[in-house]
Design a protein around this motif. Sequence first.
Motif, PDB file in Angstrom:
ATOM      1  N   ALA A 103      47.086  33.870  52.105  1.00 24.86           N
ATOM      2  CA  ALA A 103      46.647  32.519  52.442  1.00 24.86           C
ATOM      3  C   ALA A 103      46.984  31.513  51.344  1.00 24.86           C
ATOM      4  CB  ALA A 103      45.139  32.518  52.698  1.00 24.86           C
ATOM      5  N   GLY A 104      47.606  31.998  50.256  1.00 28.63           N
ATOM      6  CA  GLY A 104      48.004  31.095  49.181  1.00 28.63           C
ATOM      7  C   GLY A 104      47.042  31.028  48.018  1.00 28.63           C
ATOM      8  N   HIS A 105      46.036  31.894  48.011  1.00 31.13           N
ATOM      9  CA  HIS A 105      45.061  31.885  46.924  1.00 31.13           C
ATOM     10  C   HIS A 105      45.551  32.706  45.734  1.00 31.13           C
ATOM     11  CE1 HIS A 105      41.519  29.825  48.637  1.00 31.13           C
ATOM     12  NE2 HIS A 105      42.081  30.167  49.790  1.00 31.13           N
ATOM     13  N   LYS A 106      45.159  32.289  44.548  1.00 30.26           N
ATOM     14  CA  LYS A 106      45.496  33.003  43.329  1.00 30.26           C
ATOM     15  C   LYS A 106      44.430  34.063  43.046  1.00 30.26           C
ATOM     16  CE  LYS A 106      47.626  28.874  41.328  1.00 30.26           C
ATOM     17  NZ  LYS A 106      47.513  27.832  40.273  1.00 30.26           N
ATOM     18  N   ILE A 107      44.874  35.166  42.432  1.00 36.35           N
ATOM     19  CA  ILE A 107      43.960  36.246  42.067  1.00 36.35           C
ATOM     20  C   ILE A 107      43.990  36.391  40.548  1.00 36.35           C
ATOM     21  CG2 ILE A 107      43.297  38.646  42.459  1.00 36.35           C
ATOM     22  CD1 ILE A 107      43.441  36.927  45.019  1.00 36.35           C
ATOM     23  N   THR A 108      42.837  36.256  39.910  1.00 38.17           N
ATOM     24  CA  THR A 108      42.779  36.502  38.475  1.00 38.17           C
ATOM     25  C   THR A 108      42.812  38.012  38.242  1.00 38.17           C
ATOM     26  OG1 THR A 108      40.364  36.570  38.408  1.00 38.17           O
ATOM     27  CG2 THR A 108      41.397  34.425  38.133  1.00 38.17           C
ATOM     28  N   GLU A 109      43.301  38.415  37.072  1.00 39.19           N
ATOM     29  CA  GLU A 109      43.429  39.840  36.776  1.00 39.19           C
ATOM     30  C   GLU A 109      42.072  40.529  36.883  1.00 39.19           C
ATOM     31  OE1 GLU A 109      45.499  42.787  33.453  1.00 39.19           O
ATOM     32  OE2 GLU A 109      45.375  40.625  33.097  1.00 39.19           O
ATOM     33  N   THR A 110      42.058  41.726  37.451  1.00 36.12           N
ATOM     34  CA  THR A 110      40.807  42.445  37.683  1.00 36.12           C
ATOM     35  C   THR A 110      40.623  43.581  36.672  1.00 36.12           C
ATOM     36  OG1 THR A 110      41.897  43.833  39.351  1.00 36.12           O
ATOM     37  CG2 THR A 110      40.713  41.880  40.131  1.00 36.12           C
ATOM     38  N   PHE A 111      39.349  43.816  36.310  1.00 38.32           N
ATOM     39  CA  PHE A 111      38.994  44.853  35.352  1.00 38.32           C
ATOM     40  C   PHE A 111      37.711  45.550  35.808  1.00 38.32           C
ATOM     41  CE2 PHE A 111      41.072  41.390  33.084  1.00 38.32           C
ATOM     42  CZ  PHE A 111      42.071  42.054  32.377  1.00 38.32           C
ATOM     43  N   PRO A 112      37.565  46.843  35.485  1.00 41.81           N
ATOM     44  CA  PRO A 112      36.304  47.526  35.794  1.00 41.81           C
ATOM     45  C   PRO A 112      35.162  46.915  34.976  1.00 41.81           C
ATOM     46  CG  PRO A 112      38.037  49.103  35.191  1.00 41.81           C
ATOM     47  CD  PRO A 112      38.536  47.734  34.836  1.00 41.81           C
ATOM     48  N   ALA A 113      34.024  46.690  35.626  1.00 36.54           N
ATOM     49  CA  ALA A 113      32.845  46.167  34.938  1.00 36.54           C
ATOM     50  C   ALA A 113      31.623  46.984  35.355  1.00 36.54           C
ATOM     51  CB  ALA A 113      32.649  44.689  35.261  1.00 36.54           C
ATOM     52  N   LEU A 155      35.421  37.526  45.070  1.00 35.15           N
ATOM     53  CA  LEU A 155      35.668  36.340  44.244  1.00 35.15           C
ATOM     54  C   LEU A 155      35.577  36.677  42.759  1.00 35.15           C
ATOM     55  CD1 LEU A 155      33.516  33.939  46.386  1.00 35.15           C
ATOM     56  CD2 LEU A 155      35.971  33.707  46.036  1.00 35.15           C
ATOM     57  N   ASP A 156      36.112  35.799  41.936  1.00 31.71           N
ATOM     58  CA  ASP A 156      36.094  35.977  40.481  1.00 31.71           C
ATOM     59  C   ASP A 156      34.711  35.602  39.944  1.00 31.71           C
ATOM     60  OD1 ASP A 156      36.632  36.253  37.819  1.00 31.71           O
ATOM     61  OD2 ASP A 156      37.958  34.518  37.667  1.00 31.71           O
ATOM     62  N   VAL A 157      33.723  36.412  40.327  1.00 33.33           N
ATOM     63  CA  VAL A 157      32.334  36.214  39.931  1.00 33.33           C
ATOM     64  C   VAL A 157      31.737  37.579  39.625  1.00 33.33           C
ATOM     65  CG1 VAL A 157      30.028  35.532  40.701  1.00 33.33           C
ATOM     66  CG2 VAL A 157      32.007  34.145  41.360  1.00 33.33           C
ATOM     67  N   ASP A 158      31.155  37.744  38.452  1.00 29.68           N
ATOM     68  CA  ASP A 158      30.384  38.955  38.174  1.00 29.68           C
ATOM     69  C   ASP A 158      29.249  38.616  37.224  1.00 29.68           C
ATOM     70  OD1 ASP A 158      31.342  40.303  35.247  1.00 29.68           O
ATOM     71  OD2 ASP A 158      32.778  38.937  36.161  1.00 29.68           O
ATOM     72  N   GLY A 159      28.078  39.161  37.527  1.00 33.23           N
ATOM     73  CA  GLY A 159      26.892  38.904  36.723  1.00 33.23           C
ATOM     74  C   GLY A 159      26.399  40.163  36.050  1.00 33.23           C
ATOM     75  N   PRO A 160      25.302  40.065  35.303  1.00 34.97           N
ATOM     76  CA  PRO A 160      24.751  41.227  34.605  1.00 34.97           C
ATOM     77  C   PRO A 160      23.988  42.158  35.539  1.00 34.97           C
ATOM     78  CG  PRO A 160      23.409  39.286  34.187  1.00 34.97           C
ATOM     79  CD  PRO A 160      24.605  38.820  34.980  1.00 34.97           C
TER      80      PRO A 160
END
Length: 410
Positions: free
Chosen positions: A185-195, A381-386
């Motif tokens: 759809a044209g969206h950018k993806i930030t690099e992903t990492f295990p959290a 989404l590029d969202v992660d909390g504690p």
Amino acid sequence: MKFNCDTIVIGSGPAGLAAAVAAAEAGERVIVLEQLSSPGRKLLASGGGRCNVTNILSPRDMANSFGNACRFVRHALYFYPNEKLCRFLESRGVEMELTDGFHWFPRSGKAKDILDALWEYAGSMGAEMAPGCRAGELVISDGRISGVRAGDSIFQCRRVIIACGGRSYPVLGGTGGGYCLARQAGHKITETFPAMVGLQCAEAWVHECSGIALPDAESRIALPGEKFRCRGELLFTHTGVSAFAILDISGRVSELLAQMPAVPLEINLFAGRNFEDWMAVFARWQKDSAAKTVVKLLSQEMPKKLAAFLVGDPELKVAGFSTVARRKLAEKLTALKLNITSTDGWQKAMVTRGGVALDDIDSRTMESRIVKGLFFAGEVLDVDGPCGGYNISWALASGFLAGKMAGKNA
């Protein structure tokens, strides 16, 4: 084969189920596409099967815990705050319990009750589930959503909510498939990492302490500019360290490991005790217990095996405990140095750090700014909390908001 509906929800985790509920409440004909044979596998595993749904923080304070994403998540958290979430679940027959004055769990201790409440309510309003159905491609016409291709089937619709999570726990459905759809759809993806994942270290002695847990430790990344500290239980594993004193910084450690071979960590084994506190303890030992060994006295504070590794000499008497040795031990107890070389990986990661970039999504509606009728919710989404109910709160709140707005745009 063709299917017609108003809204397609991709993914049946907490974000997807909440989106299905809200869209169905708004009168939408909803179909949930789930690649696994049954819904909510990751939700069922959350919190050791107990599901820490949320906590007592206000929407503002909870949002502030999401770091750089705090302004983005605020709208959803205000739209569906913890009080509203708990009321909804109780109205669906799930009694909620504030277990320790901060964390909300189902009183039954069963994550399945949360899953059942969401899906049964959505189903009662006409939402349908398509299990074993992997969304392969968005159908976009003139800048608007018109359907989803899944294998040989085409689901014609006017709105799609991508809520299929990230890459964590792939065995429970975390395949990262939502990123491919977002890119299309044209969206950018930030690099992903295990959290929210265990960390592996170079120090061999740590591995020999596998299974030892300390109730209240505090860790930090020992690099300039890294100020975040993480506090809670510390668990030594056969490969390194884990538990609450580690999980909240593990995503940042994952990022740093992509740039350097090892990340230095410092751990205060007894949060709240500083270097001077331990020096005072050692002074009392010399006054009251000079004939005893240092290991024996330290073993009153922690398991003997860990005490022995920290002291080094099992025969060292307090009477011979020099100032230099005392200072070295106090340093180990308050700033134990470990070199982290890797994480436990995606198979054990509870959360994904990174994902669909936030710039092209309207946080007030969760709708794409690029493609009309395309919405996002939850971990994709590029969202992660504690740890502590933050991520499930976000998933549910963003799902409810996306579903509501999808219905409003009908």
